[in-house]
Design an enzyme around this catalytic site. Structure first.
Site, PDB file in Angstrom:
ATOM      1  N   LYS A 246       1.104  -4.097  -0.095  1.00 18.94           N
ATOM      2  CA  LYS A 246       0.719  -4.058  -1.614  1.00 18.94           C
ATOM      3  C   LYS A 246       1.237  -4.938  -2.456  1.00 18.94           C
ATOM      4  CE  LYS A 246      -0.645   0.916  -0.753  1.00 18.94           C
ATOM      5  NZ  LYS A 246      -0.220   2.319  -1.159  1.00 18.94           N
TER       6      LYS A 246
ATOM      7  N   CYS B  93       4.783   0.233  -3.255  1.00 18.77           N
ATOM      8  CA  CYS B  93       5.573   1.371  -2.480  1.00 18.77           C
ATOM      9  C   CYS B  93       4.509   2.140  -1.741  1.00 18.77           C
ATOM     10  CB  CYS B  93       6.127   2.480  -3.464  1.00 18.77           C
ATOM     11  SG  CYS B  93       7.356   1.835  -4.441  1.00 18.77           S
ATOM     12  N   ASP B  94       5.031   2.419  -0.577  1.00 13.00           N
ATOM     13  CA  ASP B  94       4.035   3.448   0.311  1.00 13.00           C
ATOM     14  C   ASP B  94       4.672   4.690   0.873  1.00 13.00           C
ATOM     15  OD1 ASP B  94       0.933   3.393   0.887  1.00 13.00           O
ATOM     16  OD2 ASP B  94       2.146   4.179   2.774  1.00 13.00           O
ATOM     17  N   SER B  95       4.329   5.806   1.028  1.00 13.20           N
ATOM     18  CA  SER B  95       4.896   6.987   1.708  1.00 13.20           C
ATOM     19  C   SER B  95       4.091   7.408   2.696  1.00 13.20           C
ATOM     20  CB  SER B  95       4.867   7.862   0.710  1.00 13.20           C
ATOM     21  OG  SER B  95       6.062   7.499  -0.453  1.00 13.20           O
TER      22      SER B  95
END
Length: 208
Positions: A56, A76-78
């Site tokens: 991203k 960010c990624d979760s």
């Protein structure tokens, strides 16, 4: 002062940054998370979150409007890992209900990948942080009511800790902000690696 770009549409991440004195510019990366998630294997939550965060950030940092500019780009990624299964956003309401029936009374690890890129120099740094989440045991009516709100359909692991879903989280071990979607201490560390102070973004925001 550098422009801070958040490569995410998440309002929760935006609120966290604003609370930390940063008013981000939002540019959504457009990365198809489902394609990357489909290729991930079991037990790869840590790796998947980091891969998506970097993808991203790079997509936005290398775009025509951003590349070479005086900007910091944060991706960010979760994902939630539960017994080796990696859980991103549920595909529909039925999936969210099934997730909650599997999660209740158990514990998982919420991984959030962070990638920070200096768009001018191309320098970058990243870190993935894990927080253990212990879930309560909502009954089937509570699960149905929660899913009906629509909230769990748009978030990793089908829950939020800073919204309605917070009532179904018994406790956590680790950074609360990381579960919301962005670890502020981690952001400060990544900024310092790139030679930036987070306090610089406070200028002009504090009344004399």
């Amino acid at each position: 002062m550098k422009t801070f770009i958040l490569a995410s549409a998440s309002p929760a991440r935006r609120r966290l940054l604003q609370a930390a004195g940063i008013e981000p510019r939002i540019i959504v990366s457009g990365v198809d998370e489902s394609v990357i998630q489909a290729s991930s294997g079991p037990g790869s939550g840590h790796q998947l979150a980091g891969t998506l965060a970097e993808l991203k950030a790079r997509t936005v940092a290398e775009s025509a409007d951003v590349a070479g500019t005086d900007a910091l780009v944060m991706g960010c990624d979760s994902v939630l890992e539960l017994d080796g299964d990696v859980l991103g956003k549920p595909v529909d309401a039925g999936d969210a209900v099934a997730r909650w029936k599997a999660m209740r009374g158990r514990s998982g690890v919420l991984y959030t990948g962070h990638c920070l890129i200096d768009a001018e120099s191309g320098s970058n740094t990243s870190k993935t942080v894990g927080t253990v989440v212990h879930f309560a045991e909502p009954d089937e009516e509570e699960i149905a009511a929660y899913v009906a709100t629509g909230e769990p359909l748009h978030v990793a692991g089908a829950f939020t800790i800073d919204g309605l879903g917070g009532v179904f989280v018994e406790r956590i071990e680790g950074d609360h902000g990381n579960v919301v979607g962005l670890s502020l201490p981690t952001l400060r560390t990544l900024m310092s690696i790139l030679g930036v102070r987070i306090t610089d973004f406070w200028r002009g925001r504090i009344e004399p």
